[in-house]
Design a protein around this motif. Structure first.
Motif, PDB file in Angstrom:
ATOM      1  N   LYS A  12       0.832  -1.206   0.000  1.00 55.74           N
ATOM      2  CA  LYS A  12       0.000   0.000   0.000  1.00 55.74           C
ATOM      3  C   LYS A  12       0.868   1.257   0.000  1.00 55.74           C
ATOM      4  O   LYS A  12       0.590   2.217  -0.703  1.00 55.74           O
ATOM      5  CB  LYS A  12      -0.937   0.003   1.205  1.00 55.74           C
ATOM      6  CG  LYS A  12      -2.109  -0.942   1.063  1.00 55.74           C
ATOM      7  CD  LYS A  12      -3.043  -0.837   2.244  1.00 55.74           C
ATOM      8  CE  LYS A  12      -4.200  -1.807   2.075  1.00 55.74           C
ATOM      9  NZ  LYS A  12      -5.162  -1.725   3.169  1.00 55.74           N
ATOM     10  N   GLN A  13       1.924   1.236   0.796  1.00 54.25           N
ATOM     11  CA  GLN A  13       2.826   2.390   0.859  1.00 54.25           C
ATOM     12  C   GLN A  13       3.505   2.612  -0.492  1.00 54.25           C
ATOM     13  O   GLN A  13       3.586   3.740  -0.977  1.00 54.25           O
ATOM     14  CB  GLN A  13       3.878   2.198   1.948  1.00 54.25           C
ATOM     15  CG  GLN A  13       4.844   3.360   2.042  1.00 54.25           C
ATOM     16  CD  GLN A  13       5.897   3.166   3.111  1.00 54.25           C
ATOM     17  OE1 GLN A  13       5.876   2.204   3.876  1.00 54.25           O
ATOM     18  NE2 GLN A  13       6.827   4.088   3.171  1.00 54.25           N
ATOM     19  N   GLU A  14       3.984   1.551  -1.098  1.00 58.63           N
ATOM     20  CA  GLU A  14       4.611   1.671  -2.411  1.00 58.63           C
ATOM     21  C   GLU A  14       3.600   2.118  -3.467  1.00 58.63           C
ATOM     22  O   GLU A  14       3.944   2.875  -4.380  1.00 58.63           O
ATOM     23  CB  GLU A  14       5.241   0.341  -2.827  1.00 58.63           C
ATOM     24  CG  GLU A  14       6.469  -0.022  -2.025  1.00 58.63           C
ATOM     25  CD  GLU A  14       6.959  -1.432  -2.299  1.00 58.63           C
ATOM     26  OE1 GLU A  14       8.178  -1.602  -2.450  1.00 58.63           O
ATOM     27  OE2 GLU A  14       6.121  -2.354  -2.360  1.00 58.63           O
ATOM     28  N   PHE A  15       2.353   1.682  -3.329  1.00 57.26           N
ATOM     29  CA  PHE A  15       1.324   2.087  -4.272  1.00 57.26           C
ATOM     30  C   PHE A  15       1.052   3.588  -4.160  1.00 57.26           C
ATOM     31  O   PHE A  15       0.788   4.252  -5.164  1.00 57.26           O
ATOM     32  CB  PHE A  15       0.051   1.266  -4.066  1.00 57.26           C
ATOM     33  CG  PHE A  15      -0.890   1.329  -5.229  1.00 57.26           C
ATOM     34  CD1 PHE A  15      -0.585   0.688  -6.426  1.00 57.26           C
ATOM     35  CD2 PHE A  15      -2.078   2.032  -5.141  1.00 57.26           C
ATOM     36  CE1 PHE A  15      -1.451   0.750  -7.512  1.00 57.26           C
ATOM     37  CE2 PHE A  15      -2.954   2.098  -6.225  1.00 57.26           C
ATOM     38  CZ  PHE A  15      -2.633   1.455  -7.405  1.00 57.26           C
ATOM     39  N   ASP A  16       1.145   4.132  -2.942  1.00 54.93           N
ATOM     40  CA  ASP A  16       1.030   5.581  -2.771  1.00 54.93           C
ATOM     41  C   ASP A  16       2.153   6.286  -3.527  1.00 54.93           C
ATOM     42  O   ASP A  16       1.944   7.336  -4.135  1.00 54.93           O
ATOM     43  CB  ASP A  16       1.061   5.963  -1.299  1.00 54.93           C
ATOM     44  CG  ASP A  16      -0.220   5.620  -0.563  1.00 54.93           C
ATOM     45  OD1 ASP A  16      -1.269   5.440  -1.236  1.00 54.93           O
ATOM     46  OD2 ASP A  16      -0.187   5.533   0.676  1.00 54.93           O
ATOM     47  N   GLU A  17       3.350   5.704  -3.506  1.00 53.08           N
ATOM     48  CA  GLU A  17       4.480   6.260  -4.245  1.00 53.08           C
ATOM     49  C   GLU A  17       4.239   6.160  -5.750  1.00 53.08           C
ATOM     50  O   GLU A  17       4.612   7.063  -6.511  1.00 53.08           O
ATOM     51  CB  GLU A  17       5.772   5.543  -3.864  1.00 53.08           C
ATOM     52  CG  GLU A  17       6.176   5.770  -2.420  1.00 53.08           C
ATOM     53  CD  GLU A  17       7.271   4.835  -1.939  1.00 53.08           C
ATOM     54  OE1 GLU A  17       7.840   4.081  -2.760  1.00 53.08           O
ATOM     55  OE2 GLU A  17       7.568   4.861  -0.735  1.00 53.08           O
ATOM     56  N   VAL A  18       3.612   5.062  -6.191  1.00 52.42           N
ATOM     57  CA  VAL A  18       3.253   4.901  -7.605  1.00 52.42           C
ATOM     58  C   VAL A  18       2.311   6.030  -8.014  1.00 52.42           C
ATOM     59  O   VAL A  18       2.509   6.670  -9.056  1.00 52.42           O
ATOM     60  CB  VAL A  18       2.598   3.519  -7.863  1.00 52.42           C
ATOM     61  CG1 VAL A  18       1.918   3.460  -9.225  1.00 52.42           C
ATOM     62  CG2 VAL A  18       3.628   2.407  -7.734  1.00 52.42           C
ATOM     63  N   ASP A  33      -7.280   7.949 -10.372  1.00 50.90           N
ATOM     64  CA  ASP A  33      -8.427   7.250  -9.788  1.00 50.90           C
ATOM     65  C   ASP A  33      -8.734   5.962 -10.545  1.00 50.90           C
ATOM     66  O   ASP A  33      -9.086   4.947  -9.942  1.00 50.90           O
ATOM     67  CB  ASP A  33      -9.674   8.150  -9.783  1.00 50.90           C
ATOM     68  CG  ASP A  33      -9.604   9.248  -8.739  1.00 50.90           C
ATOM     69  OD1 ASP A  33      -8.744   9.170  -7.830  1.00 50.90           O
ATOM     70  OD2 ASP A  33     -10.394  10.209  -8.846  1.00 50.90           O
ATOM     71  N   GLU A  34      -8.574   6.000 -11.865  1.00 49.01           N
ATOM     72  CA  GLU A  34      -8.781   4.797 -12.688  1.00 49.01           C
ATOM     73  C   GLU A  34      -7.783   3.704 -12.289  1.00 49.01           C
ATOM     74  O   GLU A  34      -8.147   2.537 -12.131  1.00 49.01           O
ATOM     75  CB  GLU A  34      -8.617   5.162 -14.170  1.00 49.01           C
ATOM     76  CG  GLU A  34      -8.976   4.060 -15.114  1.00 49.01           C
ATOM     77  CD  GLU A  34     -10.447   4.066 -15.485  1.00 49.01           C
ATOM     78  OE1 GLU A  34     -10.969   2.965 -15.721  1.00 49.01           O
ATOM     79  OE2 GLU A  34     -11.067   5.134 -15.538  1.00 49.01           O
ATOM     80  N   VAL A  35      -6.530   4.090 -12.113  1.00 44.04           N
ATOM     81  CA  VAL A  35      -5.495   3.127 -11.696  1.00 44.04           C
ATOM     82  C   VAL A  35      -5.836   2.559 -10.322  1.00 44.04           C
ATOM     83  O   VAL A  35      -5.722   1.347 -10.094  1.00 44.04           O
ATOM     84  CB  VAL A  35      -4.091   3.791 -11.700  1.00 44.04           C
ATOM     85  CG1 VAL A  35      -3.053   2.885 -11.065  1.00 44.04           C
ATOM     86  CG2 VAL A  35      -3.687   4.179 -13.119  1.00 44.04           C
ATOM     87  N   ILE A  36      -6.269   3.414  -9.413  1.00 43.07           N
ATOM     88  CA  ILE A  36      -6.667   2.959  -8.074  1.00 43.07           C
ATOM     89  C   ILE A  36      -7.784   1.926  -8.169  1.00 43.07           C
ATOM     90  O   ILE A  36      -7.743   0.882  -7.511  1.00 43.07           O
ATOM     91  CB  ILE A  36      -7.102   4.159  -7.199  1.00 43.07           C
ATOM     92  CG1 ILE A  36      -5.907   5.051  -6.893  1.00 43.07           C
ATOM     93  CG2 ILE A  36      -7.777   3.681  -5.911  1.00 43.07           C
ATOM     94  CD1 ILE A  36      -6.276   6.405  -6.311  1.00 43.07           C
ATOM     95  N   PHE A  39      -6.576  -1.574  -9.417  1.00 46.62           N
ATOM     96  CA  PHE A  39      -5.801  -2.375  -8.465  1.00 46.62           C
ATOM     97  C   PHE A  39      -6.422  -2.437  -7.065  1.00 46.62           C
ATOM     98  O   PHE A  39      -5.828  -3.016  -6.155  1.00 46.62           O
ATOM     99  CB  PHE A  39      -4.366  -1.846  -8.379  1.00 46.62           C
ATOM    100  CG  PHE A  39      -3.581  -2.074  -9.638  1.00 46.62           C
ATOM    101  CD1 PHE A  39      -3.063  -3.333  -9.930  1.00 46.62           C
ATOM    102  CD2 PHE A  39      -3.369  -1.055 -10.541  1.00 46.62           C
ATOM    103  CE1 PHE A  39      -2.356  -3.558 -11.098  1.00 46.62           C
ATOM    104  CE2 PHE A  39      -2.655  -1.264 -11.716  1.00 46.62           C
ATOM    105  CZ  PHE A  39      -2.151  -2.521 -11.992  1.00 46.62           C
ATOM    106  N   HIS A  40      -7.619  -1.877  -6.912  1.00 47.29           N
ATOM    107  CA  HIS A  40      -8.257  -1.803  -5.593  1.00 47.29           C
ATOM    108  C   HIS A  40      -8.414  -3.168  -4.918  1.00 47.29           C
ATOM    109  O   HIS A  40      -8.086  -3.321  -3.746  1.00 47.29           O
ATOM    110  CB  HIS A  40      -9.628  -1.123  -5.700  1.00 47.29           C
ATOM    111  CG  HIS A  40     -10.389  -1.151  -4.419  1.00 47.29           C
ATOM    112  ND1 HIS A  40     -10.068  -0.322  -3.369  1.00 47.29           N
ATOM    113  CD2 HIS A  40     -11.422  -1.923  -3.992  1.00 47.29           C
ATOM    114  CE1 HIS A  40     -10.884  -0.584  -2.353  1.00 47.29           C
ATOM    115  NE2 HIS A  40     -11.720  -1.539  -2.706  1.00 47.29           N
ATOM    116  N   GLY A  41      -8.893  -4.135  -5.651  1.00 52.91           N
ATOM    117  CA  GLY A  41      -9.122  -5.457  -5.061  1.00 52.91           C
ATOM    118  C   GLY A  41      -7.842  -6.076  -4.519  1.00 52.91           C
ATOM    119  O   GLY A  41      -7.836  -6.662  -3.430  1.00 52.91           O
TER     120      GLY A  41
END
Length: 89
Positions: A12-18, A33-36, A39-41
């Motif tokens: 999750k932390q790395e995804f915030d960096e992404v 938002d589309e990317v989120i 990968f949300h699931g």
């Protein structure tokens, strides 16, 4: 064919960096938002399953490329997303 390291997951932390990296590369809030959503699931899974692994990234990128027009991302956006995720896998 996958060029990612096996068994590593984007946390999750790395995804915030992404997301921050994508923003700095010109992605709009709507595209992030589309990317989120895509990968949300994977990010919502608990414990050892939390995060996005190389196989999941490869599958989502393939889906995005195969379904241009069903989301906001262009082919160029998908390539940028792939490069950003690759740095974390």
């Amino acid at each position: 064919m996958s060029f990612f390291f096996p068994n590593h997951k984007v946390s999750k932390q790395e995804f915030d960096e992404v997301k921050s990296s994508l923003s700095s590369k010109g992605f709009s809030r709507e595209k992030i938002d589309e990317v989120i959503q895509i990968f949300h699931g994977d990010m919502a899974e608990a414990g050892d399953y939390e995060g996005v692994d190389a196989k999941e990234v490869t599958q989502e990128l393939l889906w995005l490329r195969s379904n241009i027009g069903k989301h906001r991302l262009t082919e160029k956006d998908i390539t940028v997303l792939e490069e950003v995720l690759k740095k974390r896998l």
